[in-house]
Enzyme design. Structure first.
Site, PDB file in Angstrom:
ATOM      1  N   ASP A   1       0.879  -1.325   0.463  1.00  0.00           N
ATOM      2  CA  ASP A   1      -0.273   0.072  -0.240  1.00  0.00           C
ATOM      3  C   ASP A   1       0.961   1.085   0.152  1.00  0.00           C
ATOM      4  OD1 ASP A   1       1.045   0.211   2.733  1.00  0.00           O
ATOM      5  OD2 ASP A   1      -0.467   0.348   3.587  1.00  0.00           O
TER       6      ASP A   1
ATOM      7  N   ASP B   1       1.251   4.699   2.250  1.00  0.00           N
ATOM      8  CA  ASP B   1       0.677   5.167   3.389  1.00  0.00           C
ATOM      9  C   ASP B   1       1.540   6.490   3.549  1.00  0.00           C
ATOM     10  OD1 ASP B   1       0.806   2.588   5.070  1.00  0.00           O
ATOM     11  OD2 ASP B   1       2.744   2.301   4.071  1.00  0.00           O
TER      12      ASP B   1
ATOM     13  N   ASP C   1      -3.510   4.150   3.077  1.00  0.00           N
ATOM     14  CA  ASP C   1      -4.216   4.472   3.612  1.00  0.00           C
ATOM     15  C   ASP C   1      -3.246   6.599   4.516  1.00  0.00           C
ATOM     16  OD1 ASP C   1      -3.902   2.575   4.904  1.00  0.00           O
ATOM     17  OD2 ASP C   1      -2.572   1.781   5.822  1.00  0.00           O
TER      18      ASP C   1
HETATM   19  N1  DCT Z   1       3.304  -0.418  11.709  1.00  0.00           N
HETATM   20  C1  DCT Z   1       2.957  -0.534  12.593  1.00  0.00           C
HETATM   21  N2  DCT Z   1       2.576  -1.820  13.634  1.00  0.00           N
HETATM   22  C2  DCT Z   1       1.775  -2.209  12.876  1.00  0.00           C
HETATM   23  C3  DCT Z   1       1.253  -1.811  11.217  1.00  0.00           C
HETATM   24  C4  DCT Z   1       1.978  -1.704  10.785  1.00  0.00           C
HETATM   25  O1  DCT Z   1       4.157   0.162  13.704  1.00  0.00           O
HETATM   26  N3  DCT Z   1       0.682  -3.749  13.601  1.00  0.00           N
HETATM   27  C5  DCT Z   1       3.766   0.467  11.460  1.00  0.00           C
HETATM   28  C6  DCT Z   1       4.892   0.231  10.553  1.00  0.00           C
HETATM   29  C7  DCT Z   1       5.217   0.783   8.938  1.00  0.00           C
HETATM   30  C8  DCT Z   1       3.690   1.636   9.026  1.00  0.00           C
HETATM   31  O2  DCT Z   1       3.275   1.156  10.154  1.00  0.00           O
HETATM   32  C9  DCT Z   1       2.949   1.505   7.698  1.00  0.00           C
HETATM   33  O3  DCT Z   1       2.345  -0.066   7.606  1.00  0.00           O
HETATM   34  P1  DCT Z   1       1.968  -1.109   6.385  1.00  0.00           P
HETATM   35  O4  DCT Z   1       1.956  -0.347   5.783  1.00  0.00           O
HETATM   36  O5  DCT Z   1       1.564  -2.244   6.978  1.00  0.00           O
HETATM   37  O6  DCT Z   1       3.978  -1.849   6.380  1.00  0.00           O
HETATM   38  P2  DCT Z   1       5.345  -0.918   5.689  1.00  0.00           P
HETATM   39  O7  DCT Z   1       5.906  -1.213   6.519  1.00  0.00           O
HETATM   40  O8  DCT Z   1       4.534  -0.060   4.333  1.00  0.00           O
HETATM   41  O9  DCT Z   1       4.791  -2.574   4.663  1.00  0.00           O
HETATM   42  P3  DCT Z   1       4.320  -2.810   2.751  1.00  0.00           P
HETATM   43  O10 DCT Z   1       5.365  -2.418   1.899  1.00  0.00           O
HETATM   44  O11 DCT Z   1       3.669  -3.596   2.760  1.00  0.00           O
HETATM   45  O12 DCT Z   1       2.631  -1.606   2.545  1.00  0.00           O
HETATM   46 MG    MG Z   2       3.075   1.016   3.592  1.00  0.00          MG
END
Ligand code: DCT
Ligand code: MG
Length: 510
Positions: A343, A345, A434
């Site tokens: 996604d 963010d 997000d």
């Molecule tokens: N985060 C966290 N705890 C979680 C979920 C998310 O601290 N339970 C934080 C860490 C990364 C950030 O929020 C964004 O989450 P994701 O989009 O799920 O992770 P990402 O590192 O951006 O990985 P992806 O490339 O899969 O989006």
């Molecule tokens: Mg992400």
């Protein structure tokens, strides 16, 4: 050359070898001024070392007798990266020195070529940590980091995307995921921590000796490593990959809106494929799951950086239409330098907005995208943030900021490159986005929390609690001893409050 010292440290039985008189008395011409070599005696033996030093000097290389600040290349034989690091640790050399650790094969090639040859991965015992994602070359970290003791906390390690141990970390990631799907938190942590620490190593593990002194590797993890070293694969990982429950759960949770509970239910009902679920009309799907199935193909294909940048422009345009002074920052994996993600963010904050303007922004952005036909799905979660509330002690707690989980319709023409992943005849791609809106004075905490990685965040909070008697979450940092909140304007300030060296986002890929 200090012949006396070398003669003394040489084998007792043999007499010092007769040297060519000219080699002893006349200093050699140094042809390659940029290189300063040091050859490690450990495991090589003094006779061979003396021979190689002399040979290199004759070829015009500068070779030092002792390890010093000026050394640029350390050459070793029969030593692994960690062997040399261990030896270096005992030498108490200055942490500011920078050098390459090379296998003797590099020196032999140089001798053959009569000049320095390029150092490549096959020569490097320890590869410099790559921080290519960092725009600031001043922050490049080199070897001395590895000499320091490796911390059991991910927030005290620098973990770039240059993973030297992927064969092991892939295995641990699968084992950790399997435990997570089975809700076995304890084993999940064992494997997740093992994967995380190995991702931070500046060298590749080639024998079990290399694992000595590395924290977060218990017997369970070491068994997996040993099996991979010996057989090239782990039987436990193989079993997980062949497990019907694991593959079904992976498949089901790949649908947006499907979590462990739903997966469990579908698995028990006997479903094994997504088409079985799609074609079963009696199943009640949530609005989120319906969207997940509708845009499934787009959503499982990863978001590229070019697509993320295009989404970033969309978000900025929409946000600035209502709050021109707002900061829009891409967080998550893309901020850590990842080339793709599941996604995109974003953190949004405005220094000038009133509380009311802040509260209304996300709804206004959604309305605008709705009118523009870009909105495929959204779920707006209202803020439950309270200024005086203590930070949460839960390591995995979600924050209280207002946020919106969306699926956006990204028009094809807005993306610069990466067209190959687009479907024929379709002018757009569905992308998961997000958005998080936070009060301006909390932006540093929110940014730190939303940058990740998950393991990095988890260890930051663990470190705060266990090492500093503080509580950290995405909103605030609280000092339990002084009973005060510690405010921060930047991530650097939060690290400083915690007594931690600052770690760049591109080094948080733990
Ligand atoms: N985060 C966290 N705890 C979680 C979920 C998310 O601290 N339970 C934080 C860490 C990364 C950030 O929020 C964004 O989450 P994701 O989009 O799920 O992770 P990402 O590192 O951006 O990985 P992806 O490339 O899969 O989006
Ligand atoms: Mg992400």
């Amino acid at each position: 050359m200090d012949w006396l010292r070398i003669a003394r440290s040489g084998p007792r039985k043999k007499r010092p070898r007769q040297m060519d008189a000219s080699a002893v008395s006349s200093p050699h011409n140094i042809k390659f001024q940029d290189l300063v070599l040091f050859i490690l005696e450990k495991k090589m033996g003094s006779t061979r070392r003396t021979f190689l030093m002399e040979l290199a000097r004759r070829k015009g290389f500068r070779v030092e007798n002792e390890l010093s600040e000026s050394v640029t290349h350390i050459v070793a034989e029969n030593n692994s990266g960690s062997d040399v690091l261990e030896w270096l640790q005992l030498q108490k050399i200055e942490a500011s020195s920078q050098f390459e650790l090379l296998d003797v094969s590099w020196l032999i090639e140089c001798m053959g070529a009569g000049k320095p040859v390029e150092t490549t991965g096959k020569h490097q015992l320890v590869v410099k940590q790559d921080c290519s994602a960092s725009p600031d070359p001043g922050h490049q970290k080199t070897l001395p980091l590895a000499i320091k003791k490796i911390s059991p906390y991910a927030c005290q390690r620098r973990t770039t995307l240059n993973n030297q141990n992927q064969i092991f970390t892939d295995a641990f990631d699968i084992l950790a995921e399997n435990c997570e799907l089975r809700e076995n938190e304890e084993s999940y942590l064992v494997f997740a921590r093992a994967a995380s620490v190995l991702k931070s190593l500046p060298f590749t593990i080639i024998s079990m000796k290399d694992t000595e002194g590395i924290p977060c590797l218990g017997d369970k993890a070491k068994c997996v490593i040993e099996e991979i070293i010996e057989d090239g694969e782990s039987s436990e990982v193989k079993a997980v990959l062949n497990d019907e429950r694991y593959s079904s759960f992976k498949l089901f949770t790949s649908v947006f809106g499907v979590g462990l509970k739903t997966s469990e239910k579908w698995f028990r009902m006997g479903f094994r494929t997504l088409s079985q679920i799609r074609s079963n009309e009696s199943l009640k799907l949530t609005r989120m799951q319906k969207a997940g199935f509708l845009y499934y193909e787009d959503l499982v294909s990863c978001v590229s950086r070019a697509e993320a940048e295009a989404v970033s422009v969309l978000v900025q345009e929409a946000v600035w239409a209502f709050l021109p002074d707002a900061f829009v920052t891409m967080t998550g994996g893309f901020r850590r330098g990842k080339k793709s993600g599941h996604d995109v963010d974003f953190l949004i904050t405005s220094p000038g907005a009133t509380e009311e303007e802040e509260e209304e922004l996300l709804q206004k952005v959604i309305n605008l995208w709705g009118k523009e036909g870009l909105l495929l799905y959204y779920d707006l979660v209202e803020s439950t943030f309270e200024k005086l509330k203590l930070p949460s002690r839960k390591v995995d707690a979600l924050d209280h900021f207002q946020k919106c989980f969306l699926i956006l319709k990204l028009p094809y023409q807005r993306v610069d490159s990466g067209k190959s992943s687009w479907q024929e005849g379709k002018a757009w791609k569905a992308i998961r986005v997000d958005l998080v809106m936070c009060p301006y004075e909390r932006r540093a905490f929110a940014l730190l929390g939303w940058t990740g990685s998950r393991q990095f965040e988890r260890d930051l909070r663990r470190y705060a609690t266990h090492e500093q008697k503080m509580i950290l979450d995405n909103h605030a940092l609280y000092d339990k001893t002084k009973r005060i909140f510690l405010p921060a304007e930047s991530e650097e300030e939060i690290f400083a409050h915690l007594g931690l060296d600052y770690i760049e986002p591109c080094e948080r890929n733990a």
